[in-house]
Design a protein around this motif. Structure first.
Motif, PDB file in Angstrom:
ATOM      1  N   VAL A 106     122.188 114.192  94.894  1.00  0.00           N
ATOM      2  CA  VAL A 106     121.537 114.572  93.635  1.00  0.00           C
ATOM      3  C   VAL A 106     122.539 114.571  92.486  1.00  0.00           C
ATOM      4  O   VAL A 106     122.258 114.052  91.391  1.00  0.00           O
ATOM      5  N   LEU A 107     123.713 115.130  92.701  1.00  0.00           N
ATOM      6  CA  LEU A 107     124.718 115.180  91.629  1.00  0.00           C
ATOM      7  C   LEU A 107     125.171 113.781  91.231  1.00  0.00           C
ATOM      8  O   LEU A 107     125.291 113.470  90.031  1.00  0.00           O
ATOM      9  N   MET A 108     125.420 112.916  92.196  1.00  0.00           N
ATOM     10  CA  MET A 108     125.841 111.553  91.875  1.00  0.00           C
ATOM     11  C   MET A 108     124.751 110.784  91.133  1.00  0.00           C
ATOM     12  O   MET A 108     125.023 110.072  90.164  1.00  0.00           O
ATOM     13  N   SER A 109     123.518 110.931  91.565  1.00  0.00           N
ATOM     14  CA  SER A 109     122.426 110.211  90.900  1.00  0.00           C
ATOM     15  C   SER A 109     122.210 110.719  89.483  1.00  0.00           C
ATOM     16  O   SER A 109     121.912 109.927  88.578  1.00  0.00           O
ATOM     17  N   MET A 172     121.322 106.047  96.514  1.00  0.00           N
ATOM     18  CA  MET A 172     120.656 104.808  96.122  1.00  0.00           C
ATOM     19  C   MET A 172     119.138 104.963  96.127  1.00  0.00           C
ATOM     20  O   MET A 172     118.434 104.324  95.336  1.00  0.00           O
ATOM     21  N   THR A 173     118.622 105.817  97.004  1.00  0.00           N
ATOM     22  CA  THR A 173     117.176 106.019  97.076  1.00  0.00           C
ATOM     23  C   THR A 173     116.640 106.736  95.846  1.00  0.00           C
ATOM     24  O   THR A 173     115.573 106.393  95.326  1.00  0.00           O
ATOM     25  N   THR A 174     117.353 107.735  95.375  1.00  0.00           N
ATOM     26  CA  THR A 174     116.871 108.536  94.246  1.00  0.00           C
ATOM     27  C   THR A 174     117.300 108.000  92.883  1.00  0.00           C
ATOM     28  O   THR A 174     116.757 108.420  91.866  1.00  0.00           O
ATOM     29  N   LEU A 175     118.263 107.072  92.851  1.00  0.00           N
ATOM     30  CA  LEU A 175     118.800 106.611  91.569  1.00  0.00           C
ATOM     31  C   LEU A 175     117.776 105.902  90.690  1.00  0.00           C
ATOM     32  O   LEU A 175     117.689 106.210  89.489  1.00  0.00           O
ATOM     33  N   PRO A 176     116.975 104.938  91.181  1.00  0.00           N
ATOM     34  CA  PRO A 176     116.027 104.253  90.278  1.00  0.00           C
ATOM     35  C   PRO A 176     115.046 105.204  89.604  1.00  0.00           C
ATOM     36  O   PRO A 176     114.812 105.107  88.393  1.00  0.00           O
ATOM     37  N   PHE A 177     114.462 106.115  90.377  1.00  0.00           N
ATOM     38  CA  PHE A 177     113.522 107.068  89.774  1.00  0.00           C
ATOM     39  C   PHE A 177     114.214 107.942  88.732  1.00  0.00           C
ATOM     40  O   PHE A 177     113.647 108.237  87.670  1.00  0.00           O
ATOM     41  N   THR A 178     115.440 108.364  89.018  1.00  0.00           N
ATOM     42  CA  THR A 178     116.174 109.213  88.078  1.00  0.00           C
ATOM     43  C   THR A 178     116.442 108.472  86.780  1.00  0.00           C
ATOM     44  O   THR A 178     116.312 109.042  85.682  1.00  0.00           O
ATOM     45  N   ILE A 179     116.804 107.198  86.860  1.00  0.00           N
ATOM     46  CA  ILE A 179     117.052 106.415  85.642  1.00  0.00           C
ATOM     47  C   ILE A 179     115.780 106.279  84.822  1.00  0.00           C
ATOM     48  O   ILE A 179     115.786 106.489  83.602  1.00  0.00           O
ATOM     49  N   VAL A 180     114.684 105.924  85.484  1.00  0.00           N
ATOM     50  CA  VAL A 180     113.411 105.731  84.772  1.00  0.00           C
ATOM     51  C   VAL A 180     112.963 107.028  84.108  1.00  0.00           C
ATOM     52  O   VAL A 180     112.539 107.049  82.944  1.00  0.00           O
ATOM     53  N   THR A 181     113.057 108.140  84.830  1.00  0.00           N
ATOM     54  CA  THR A 181     112.598 109.422  84.286  1.00  0.00           C
ATOM     55  C   THR A 181     113.476 109.882  83.128  1.00  0.00           C
ATOM     56  O   THR A 181     112.972 110.300  82.078  1.00  0.00           O
ATOM     57  N   LEU A 182     114.790 109.813  83.286  1.00  0.00           N
ATOM     58  CA  LEU A 182     115.686 110.239  82.210  1.00  0.00           C
ATOM     59  C   LEU A 182     115.556 109.339  80.985  1.00  0.00           C
ATOM     60  O   LEU A 182     115.696 109.808  79.854  1.00  0.00           O
ATOM     61  N   LEU A 225     115.029 118.052  90.840  1.00  0.00           N
ATOM     62  CA  LEU A 225     114.070 118.614  91.787  1.00  0.00           C
ATOM     63  C   LEU A 225     113.483 117.526  92.674  1.00  0.00           C
ATOM     64  O   LEU A 225     113.380 117.684  93.898  1.00  0.00           O
ATOM     65  N   PHE A 226     113.099 116.397  92.074  1.00  0.00           N
ATOM     66  CA  PHE A 226     112.574 115.289  92.860  1.00  0.00           C
ATOM     67  C   PHE A 226     113.626 114.766  93.833  1.00  0.00           C
ATOM     68  O   PHE A 226     113.343 114.514  95.006  1.00  0.00           O
ATOM     69  N   THR A 230     113.366 114.723  97.928  1.00  0.00           N
ATOM     70  CA  THR A 230     113.427 113.445  98.637  1.00  0.00           C
ATOM     71  C   THR A 230     114.541 113.428  99.673  1.00  0.00           C
ATOM     72  O   THR A 230     114.330 113.045 100.835  1.00  0.00           O
ATOM     73  N   ALA A 231     115.749 113.838  99.275  1.00  0.00           N
ATOM     74  CA  ALA A 231     116.877 113.806 100.202  1.00  0.00           C
ATOM     75  C   ALA A 231     116.765 114.885 101.279  1.00  0.00           C
ATOM     76  O   ALA A 231     117.149 114.662 102.431  1.00  0.00           O
ATOM     77  N   TRP A 232     116.223 116.036 100.930  1.00  0.00           N
ATOM     78  CA  TRP A 232     116.136 117.142 101.890  1.00  0.00           C
ATOM     79  C   TRP A 232     115.148 116.823 103.015  1.00  0.00           C
ATOM     80  O   TRP A 232     115.362 117.190 104.178  1.00  0.00           O
ATOM     81  N   ASN A 233     114.061 116.128 102.688  1.00  0.00           N
ATOM     82  CA  ASN A 233     113.017 115.865 103.677  1.00  0.00           C
ATOM     83  C   ASN A 233     113.194 114.540 104.415  1.00  0.00           C
ATOM     84  O   ASN A 233     112.402 114.248 105.327  1.00  0.00           O
TER      85      ASN A 233
END
Length: 302
Positions: A106-109, A172-182, A225-226, A230-233
């Motif tokens: 999460v921190l890296m993304s 890598m899994t959470t990065l695209p969504f984080t970019i789009v949302t931010l 939070l997202f 995602t990573a926790w589950n």
């Protein structure tokens, strides 16, 4: 019959000009919304019931769990299943592994996505549209299709059974969504605020740090939070990339260990699942008010 007015137009009957009482209007509106409200309640019950059943099963004695007659309330609650889950081999180790991998990803993304969103949302450069298209494509791609390529890469680079590889995969899994949302949150913040700060003597990095970054806090919290959920589950990558080193397993993989030659220990499984759900629930309860707060309220200089 309607009468003619001085202008020659027919006057409406007095009864047709009477206003409908507010209470009647409210009743009609509530009646029209009744099917939608019932559908919403049905959807809520359908969504919440599995979670409710998991929690009450964790408190049921083993005899009640294996009974042919289901009970919707734990008549004789017990904490024995929670004791079994907590004292299981590796509980603390796997809990620490999940926290390490999740927080690291999460921190890296957040850091990388913040820089990428600023470059896309505030700058104009060649290839910008192609970059955005690639990010959207990566966001829509099913990550399960990358299980085999990720396994091959981890095997060839000697990264199997290592938490660092799992952290990179979740990143890598959470990065695209984080970019789009931010990028969306950043576009909603007026660029004039940064320009006003630069007129007052701030450099561009200072204007972003002092003006834009505080207003971007709701976006950072929602995306974190997202990413945390995602990573926790996540189970598939953790089960594929961690094979031999059992001490590097995460909690989702550990949950599958409550089985023996006699079958699955459903009480301990449900208790462990309830404990596994607590961090996500706590993070959501802490962040929900801040996520929905206004971004630019009071930001304009008076």
């Amino acid at each position: 019959m309607s009468t003619l007015t001085a202008t020659g137009k027919a006057a409406r009957p007095e009864a047709s000009r009477r206003k409908v009482p507010a209470g009647a209007r409210t009743g009609r509106r509530s009646l029209r919304r009744l099917p939608l409200n019932l559908a919403a309640l049905f959807t809520l019950a359908l969504t919440v019931f599995p979670v409710y059943w998991m929690v009450i099963t964790a408190f049921k004695p083993t005899t009640a769990i294996q009974s042919d007659t289901p009970s919707f309330l734990p008549l004789h609650p017990t904490l024995a299943h929670f004791g079994t889950a907590v004292h299981a081999d590796g509980f603390g180790t796997f809990w620490r592994n999940s926290l390490t991998v999740t927080l690291g990803a999460v921190l890296m993304s957040l850091v990388v996505a913040l820089l990428a969103a600023f470059a896309v949302g505030r700058m104009r450069w060649r290839g910008r549209r192609a970059f955005i298209l690639l990010v959207f494509t990566a966001q829509m791609a099913p990550w399960e299709a990358l299980l085999i390529p990720m396994y091959v890469i981890a095997r060839d680079t000697d990264m199997l059974d290592k938490l660092s590889m799992l952290t990179l995969v979740y990143f890598m899994t959470t990065l695209p969504f984080t970019i789009v949302t931010l990028r969306g949150f950043l576009a909603a913040i007026p660029v004039e605020l940064e320009e006003a700060a630069q007129v007052d003597g701030c450099t561009r990095p200072q204007a972003f740090r002092r003006v834009t970054f505080p207003l971007l806090a709701p976006g950072l919290l929602s995306t974190s939070l997202f990413g945390f959920i995602t990573a926790w589950n996540e189970f598939a990558f953790a089960n594929t990339l961690i094979i031999k080193n059992q001490d590097a397993r995460t909690l989702p993989v550990w949950l599958s260990s409550f089985s023996n030659v006699f079958g699955t220990d459903w009480g301990a499984t449900m208790a462990a699942s309830s404990l596994f759900m607590l961090p996500v629930l706590l993070v959501f309860l802490v962040l929900q008010n801040r996520v929905t707060s206004g971004m630019t309220a009071g930001a304009v200089k008076g």
